[in-house]
Design a protein around this motif. Structure first.
Motif, short mmCIF file in Angstrom:
data_model
loop_
_atom_site.label_atom_id
_atom_site.label_comp_id
_atom_site.label_asym_id
_atom_site.label_seq_id
_atom_site.Cartn_x
_atom_site.Cartn_y
_atom_site.Cartn_z
N VAL A 1 0.84 -1.20 0.00
CA VAL A 1 0.00 0.00 0.00
C VAL A 1 0.87 1.25 0.00
N LEU A 2 1.86 1.30 0.88
CA LEU A 2 2.71 2.49 0.98
C LEU A 2 3.56 2.67 -0.27
N ALA A 3 4.02 1.57 -0.85
CA ALA A 3 4.81 1.67 -2.09
C ALA A 3 3.96 2.19 -3.24
N THR A 4 2.71 1.74 -3.31
CA THR A 4 1.83 2.20 -4.37
C THR A 4 1.52 3.68 -4.22
N VAL A 5 1.36 4.14 -3.00
CA VAL A 5 1.13 5.57 -2.76
C VAL A 5 2.31 6.38 -3.30
N GLU A 6 3.52 5.95 -3.02
CA GLU A 6 4.70 6.66 -3.52
C GLU A 6 4.73 6.66 -5.04
N THR A 7 4.38 5.53 -5.64
CA THR A 7 4.34 5.45 -7.10
C THR A 7 3.32 6.42 -7.67
N CYS A 8 2.15 6.46 -7.06
CA CYS A 8 1.08 7.34 -7.55
C CYS A 8 1.47 8.81 -7.45
N LEU A 9 2.16 9.17 -6.39
CA LEU A 9 2.53 10.57 -6.19
C LEU A 9 3.55 11.07 -7.21
N ARG A 10 4.30 10.16 -7.80
CA ARG A 10 5.32 10.59 -8.76
C ARG A 10 4.98 10.25 -10.21
N THR A 11 3.84 9.60 -10.45
CA THR A 11 3.46 9.22 -11.81
C THR A 11 2.85 10.40 -12.55
N LYS A 12 3.32 10.64 -13.75
CA LYS A 12 2.84 11.75 -14.56
C LYS A 12 1.52 11.38 -15.25
N PRO A 13 0.74 12.37 -15.64
CA PRO A 13 -0.52 12.08 -16.34
C PRO A 13 -0.31 11.29 -17.63
N THR A 14 0.84 11.46 -18.28
CA THR A 14 1.11 10.75 -19.53
C THR A 14 1.51 9.29 -19.29
N GLU A 15 1.63 8.90 -18.01
CA GLU A 15 2.06 7.54 -17.66
C GLU A 15 0.94 6.72 -17.04
N LEU A 16 -0.30 7.16 -17.21
CA LEU A 16 -1.43 6.45 -16.64
C LEU A 16 -1.53 5.03 -17.18
N GLY A 17 -1.88 4.09 -16.32
CA GLY A 17 -2.07 2.72 -16.79
C GLY A 17 -2.10 1.74 -15.63
N GLN A 18 -2.49 0.52 -15.95
CA GLN A 18 -2.47 -0.56 -14.98
C GLN A 18 -2.18 -1.86 -15.72
N ALA A 19 -1.83 -2.90 -14.97
CA ALA A 19 -1.49 -4.18 -15.59
C ALA A 19 -2.04 -5.31 -14.71
N ALA A 20 -3.35 -5.41 -14.66
CA ALA A 20 -4.00 -6.45 -13.86
C ALA A 20 -5.08 -7.13 -14.70
N SER A 21 -4.67 -7.68 -15.83
CA SER A 21 -5.64 -8.24 -16.78
C SER A 21 -6.40 -9.44 -16.21
N VAL A 22 -5.78 -10.19 -15.31
CA VAL A 22 -6.48 -11.34 -14.72
C VAL A 22 -7.65 -10.85 -13.86
N VAL A 23 -7.47 -9.72 -13.20
CA VAL A 23 -8.57 -9.15 -12.40
C VAL A 23 -9.70 -8.70 -13.32
N ASP A 24 -9.36 -8.09 -14.45
CA ASP A 24 -10.40 -7.72 -15.42
C ASP A 24 -11.14 -8.97 -15.88
N TRP A 25 -10.41 -10.05 -16.09
CA TRP A 25 -11.02 -11.31 -16.55
C TRP A 25 -11.94 -11.88 -15.48
N THR A 26 -11.50 -11.90 -14.22
CA THR A 26 -12.37 -12.44 -13.17
C THR A 26 -13.60 -11.57 -12.99
N SER A 27 -13.44 -10.27 -13.20
CA SER A 27 -14.61 -9.39 -13.13
C SER A 27 -15.61 -9.71 -14.24
N MET A 28 -15.11 -9.94 -15.45
CA MET A 28 -15.99 -10.29 -16.56
C MET A 28 -16.67 -11.64 -16.33
#
Length: 232
Positions: free
Chosen positions: A193-220
């Protein structure tokens, strides 16, 4: 204002807004976890921790946390164009219909409750800027936090923690696990959780994205799951 120092008043608001008792219906959503349990991908405490850790690091919390940070900053700066740009992307960047519904309904419920219980002077103006855009959950919380002078870092830690804790709670009920297992899982997720917060605080708007395709699949897959306790 500082993005780090939180007052007692700000802490109180965060504890209220992101409490399980706040009426956004978070308990009704499993973010695809229900199908992961049904399919045997998540069966015990270690696999629950691994599943939620992957989501926190690479899935919605990483994307939503970045959008949260930019929305908070836009509201704090009274930058209407950037706020609307961020809100549009938060509404659109969803991997499935259920995940979009989850974020939209919680965002709408959060805004409705804040406007009724703790309105801020400019809240209605920023809500008006969302005309034609579904208010996603991260944007709604970020907007309220900025307008109530709740600092960004603290708000983001609380937001990502609440997301992870809700999934652990769902897992405790679905697998099922005991309450101590749930608390061990929440503690085990603290570094992610804390590492993700740090990542979010330094990520630029041009770098938006995620990589959790299995979660998208389980949701579908959850959309047509025969027996369901959760809405996602």
């Amino acid at each position: 204002m500082s993005t780090d120092t939180i007052t007692d008043d700000g802490l109180y608001r965060l504890m209220a807004w992101l409490s399980p008792a706040y009426p956004v219906g978070a308990y009704a959503y499993s973010h695809g976890l229900e199908y992961a349990v049904e399919s045997g991908a998540v069966t015990d405490e270690p696999s629950l921790i691994a599943w939620v850790e992957g989501i926190v690091a690479f899935g919605s919390p990483r994307l939503d946390g970045t959008l949260f940070a930019h929305a908070w900053q836009a509201v704090n700066d009274r930058d209407d164009d950037t706020f609307r740009w961020t809100a549009e992307r938060a509404a659109a960047m969803r991997g499935s219909a259920e995940l979009a519904l989850e974020s939209r309904q919680q965002g709408e419920a959060f805004l409705k409750t804040v406007r009724a219980s703790a309105p801020a002077p400019e809240l209605d103006r920023f809500v008006t800027l969302l005309q034609g855009i579904s208010p996603s959950y991260p944007i709604s919380v970020a907007m309220a936090a900025a307008l109530h002078n709740v600092p960004l870092r603290a708000a983001l830690v609380a937001y990502v923690h609440a997301f992870a804790a809700n999934l652990v709670s769902a897992g405790v009920r679905l697998i099922p696990l005991g309450q101590m297992a749930g608390q061990r899982a929440i503690e085990a997720l603290r570094p992610a959780v804390l590492a993700t917060v740090e990542t979010c605080l330094r990520t630029k708007p041009t770098e938006l994205g995620q990589a959790a395709s299995v979660v998208d699949w389980t949701s579908m897959k959850h959309e047509t799951q025969y027996t369901r306790l959760f809405r996602s």
